[in-house]
Write a protein that holds these residues in place. Structure first.
Motif, mmCIF file in Angstrom:
data_model
loop_
_atom_site.group_PDB
_atom_site.id
_atom_site.type_symbol
_atom_site.label_atom_id
_atom_site.label_comp_id
_atom_site.label_asym_id
_atom_site.label_seq_id
_atom_site.Cartn_x
_atom_site.Cartn_y
_atom_site.Cartn_z
ATOM 1 N N TYR A 3 -0.027 -10.235 -2.894
ATOM 2 C CA TYR A 3 -1.012 -10.191 -3.993
ATOM 3 C C TYR A 3 -1.654 -8.807 -4.082
ATOM 4 O O TYR A 3 -1.992 -8.331 -5.164
ATOM 5 C CB TYR A 3 -2.065 -11.272 -3.743
ATOM 6 N N TYR A 4 -1.816 -8.164 -2.912
ATOM 7 C CA TYR A 4 -2.422 -6.819 -2.869
ATOM 8 C C TYR A 4 -1.364 -5.716 -2.925
ATOM 9 O O TYR A 4 -1.627 -4.576 -2.548
ATOM 10 C CB TYR A 4 -3.287 -6.674 -1.612
ATOM 11 N N GLY A 5 -0.161 -6.094 -3.344
ATOM 12 C CA GLY A 5 0.894 -5.100 -3.483
ATOM 13 C C GLY A 5 1.736 -4.930 -2.232
ATOM 14 O O GLY A 5 2.598 -4.050 -2.169
ATOM 15 N N GLY A 6 1.499 -5.775 -1.231
ATOM 16 C CA GLY A 6 2.236 -5.656 0.030
ATOM 17 C C GLY A 6 3.607 -6.311 -0.025
ATOM 18 O O GLY A 6 3.945 -7.014 -0.988
ATOM 19 N N ASP A 7 4.361 -6.077 1.016
ATOM 20 C CA ASP A 7 5.723 -6.589 1.185
ATOM 21 C C ASP A 7 5.710 -8.123 1.169
ATOM 22 O O ASP A 7 4.812 -8.740 1.728
ATOM 23 C CB ASP A 7 6.220 -6.101 2.562
ATOM 24 N N ASP A 8 6.709 -8.739 0.531
ATOM 25 C CA ASP A 8 6.769 -10.201 0.580
ATOM 26 C C ASP A 8 8.032 -10.703 1.280
ATOM 27 O O ASP A 8 8.337 -11.887 1.241
ATOM 28 C CB ASP A 8 6.661 -10.811 -0.826
ATOM 29 N N ARG A 9 8.745 -9.796 1.929
ATOM 30 C CA ARG A 9 9.983 -10.210 2.601
ATOM 31 C C ARG A 9 9.675 -10.848 3.958
ATOM 32 O O ARG A 9 8.928 -10.280 4.766
ATOM 33 C CB ARG A 9 10.920 -9.019 2.811
ATOM 34 N N HIS A 10 10.271 -12.005 4.195
ATOM 35 C CA HIS A 10 10.071 -12.747 5.446
ATOM 36 C C HIS A 10 10.226 -11.847 6.675
ATOM 37 O O HIS A 10 9.396 -11.849 7.583
ATOM 38 C CB HIS A 10 11.076 -13.910 5.505
ATOM 39 N N GLU A 11 11.300 -11.059 6.685
ATOM 40 C CA GLU A 11 11.594 -10.279 7.892
ATOM 41 C C GLU A 11 10.527 -9.224 8.182
ATOM 42 O O GLU A 11 10.325 -8.839 9.332
ATOM 43 C CB GLU A 11 12.990 -9.642 7.826
ATOM 44 N N ALA A 12 9.829 -8.784 7.136
ATOM 45 C CA ALA A 12 8.753 -7.804 7.356
ATOM 46 C C ALA A 12 7.628 -8.439 8.180
ATOM 47 O O ALA A 12 6.988 -7.777 9.007
ATOM 48 C CB ALA A 12 8.222 -7.304 6.023
ATOM 49 N N HIS A 43 2.639 -2.708 8.716
ATOM 50 C CA HIS A 43 4.073 -2.917 8.486
ATOM 51 C C HIS A 43 4.359 -3.588 7.150
ATOM 52 O O HIS A 43 5.509 -3.905 6.845
ATOM 53 C CB HIS A 43 4.669 -3.747 9.620
ATOM 54 N N LEU A 44 3.308 -3.821 6.333
ATOM 55 C CA LEU A 44 3.500 -4.589 5.113
ATOM 56 C C LEU A 44 3.284 -3.766 3.840
ATOM 57 O O LEU A 44 3.214 -4.328 2.743
ATOM 58 C CB LEU A 44 2.583 -5.823 5.127
ATOM 59 N N SER A 45 3.203 -2.435 4.004
ATOM 60 C CA SER A 45 3.211 -1.512 2.851
ATOM 61 C C SER A 45 2.179 -1.848 1.778
ATOM 62 O O SER A 45 2.467 -1.756 0.576
ATOM 63 C CB SER A 45 4.602 -1.494 2.183
ATOM 64 N N VAL A 46 0.981 -2.217 2.190
ATOM 65 C CA VAL A 46 -0.085 -2.460 1.212
ATOM 66 C C VAL A 46 -0.627 -1.105 0.747
ATOM 67 O O VAL A 46 -0.931 -0.243 1.573
ATOM 68 C CB VAL A 46 -1.228 -3.299 1.826
ATOM 69 N N PRO A 47 -0.735 -0.888 -0.577
ATOM 70 C CA PRO A 47 -1.270 0.388 -1.075
ATOM 71 C C PRO A 47 -2.667 0.648 -0.504
ATOM 72 O O PRO A 47 -3.467 -0.283 -0.351
ATOM 73 C CB PRO A 47 -1.334 0.181 -2.591
ATOM 74 N N GLU A 48 -2.894 1.915 -0.229
ATOM 75 C CA GLU A 48 -4.135 2.378 0.403
ATOM 76 C C GLU A 48 -5.403 1.730 -0.185
ATOM 77 O O GLU A 48 -6.276 1.248 0.546
ATOM 78 C CB GLU A 48 -4.204 3.911 0.247
ATOM 79 N N GLU A 49 -5.479 1.684 -1.530
ATOM 80 C CA GLU A 49 -6.734 1.229 -2.148
ATOM 81 C C GLU A 49 -7.039 -0.249 -1.892
ATOM 82 O O GLU A 49 -8.174 -0.688 -2.061
ATOM 83 C CB GLU A 49 -6.750 1.535 -3.653
ATOM 84 N N HIS A 50 -6.018 -1.021 -1.476
ATOM 85 C CA HIS A 50 -6.253 -2.454 -1.224
ATOM 86 C C HIS A 50 -6.207 -2.805 0.263
ATOM 87 O O HIS A 50 -6.319 -3.975 0.629
ATOM 88 C CB HIS A 50 -5.203 -3.293 -1.958
ATOM 89 N N ARG A 51 -6.019 -1.783 1.099
ATOM 90 C CA ARG A 51 -5.748 -2.057 2.512
ATOM 91 C C ARG A 51 -6.914 -2.772 3.196
ATOM 92 O O ARG A 51 -6.704 -3.734 3.925
ATOM 93 C CB ARG A 51 -5.395 -0.755 3.239
ATOM 94 N N ASP A 52 -8.133 -2.314 2.964
ATOM 95 C CA ASP A 52 -9.288 -2.926 3.638
ATOM 96 C C ASP A 52 -9.456 -4.386 3.229
ATOM 97 O O ASP A 52 -9.733 -5.252 4.065
ATOM 98 C CB ASP A 52 -10.576 -2.148 3.331
#
Ligand code: MG
Length: 229
Positions: A30-39, A71-80
């Motif tokens: 939802y915050y732009g992060g990875d949605d792949r199971h293996e991640a 490890h889930l590549s969430v964009p900086e602005e949504h990380r917190d």
């Protein structure tokens, strides 16, 4: 019994079950992060390695959560925000329920070979029920692999790495030498240090070779145990 081990005890988190990616992926993507199971699988083991490196105790999951999210590549602005959500959801022990492929099969095979098995977990009073619901094992006869005990730290009031937690399991393995009992876990601090102090033989589940620098026997997946026993 086995050539090296006469019994095997298992940690639960990271060995039999993982924080469920089917719950976490929609929350984090939802915050732009990875949605792949293996991640999410990779994120768990990286988190455990970071937690061990910081020698954080069982109660401190800060390092784990930060590394997991990294490890889930969430964009900086949504990380917190994503970290806050992850930390909140992860604090619910019931999330640790995704059965690791091959774990149920490995326990069944050990049972079929007559190798006594059990579970020792730092948990919150839920792990015996989770392992049954997730189709992995139960104490006594039932539809899944039969284990002699599921020791839950919340129930017995002692947690790893305190070696005394293992005494609660070892009463079910009377007559077997401690050095002939393997303890399979995914934490260098909680599992390897704790079980070694109890006189057991630690084996680390290390699918991504995060712990090559450490003096411990490692396996990539639970099924690898079958050739060691
Ligand atoms: Mg674990």
């Amino acid at each position: 019994m086995g050539t090296r081990f006469d019994a095997v005890l298992f940690d639960a988190g990271g060995v039999l079950v993982l924080p469920d990616p089917a719950v976490l992926a929609p929350l984090i993507s939802y915050y732009g992060g990875d949605d792949r199971h293996e991640a999410y699988v990779r994120a768990h083991y990286a988190g455990m390695a970071a937690k061990s490196a910081s020698t954080a105790g069982e109660s401190d999951w800060t390092q784990y959560n930060e590394t997991y999210l990294s490890h889930l590549s969430v964009p900086e602005e949504h990380r917190d925000t994503a970290l806050g959500v992850l930390t909140h959801v992860k604090s619910n022990a019931h999330l640790w329920r995704h059965p690791i492929p091959g774990s149920a099969e490995t326990l069944r095979e050990l049972e079929a070979r007559g190798v006594p098995i059990g579970v020792v977990s730092n948990a919150s009073g839920q792990i015996e029920s989770t392992l049954r619901l997730s189709g992995i094992c139960q104490v006594g006869a039932g539809p899944h692999a039969q284990v002699r005990c599921v020791v839950d730290s919340h129930v017995v009031g002692i947690e790893k790495p305190d070696p005394r937690i293992f005494d609660h399991a070892l009463v079910h393995f009377a007559g077997i030498e401690r050095s002939r009992i393997a303890y399979v876990g995914d934490s260098l601090v909680m599992d390897v240090r704790g079980s070694r102090a109890a006189g057991l033989h630690p084996i680390l589940v290390d699918p991504y070779d995060d712990a090559t620098d450490h003096d411990v026997e490692r396996i990539k997946m639970l099924g690898d145990l079958l050739s060691l026993i």
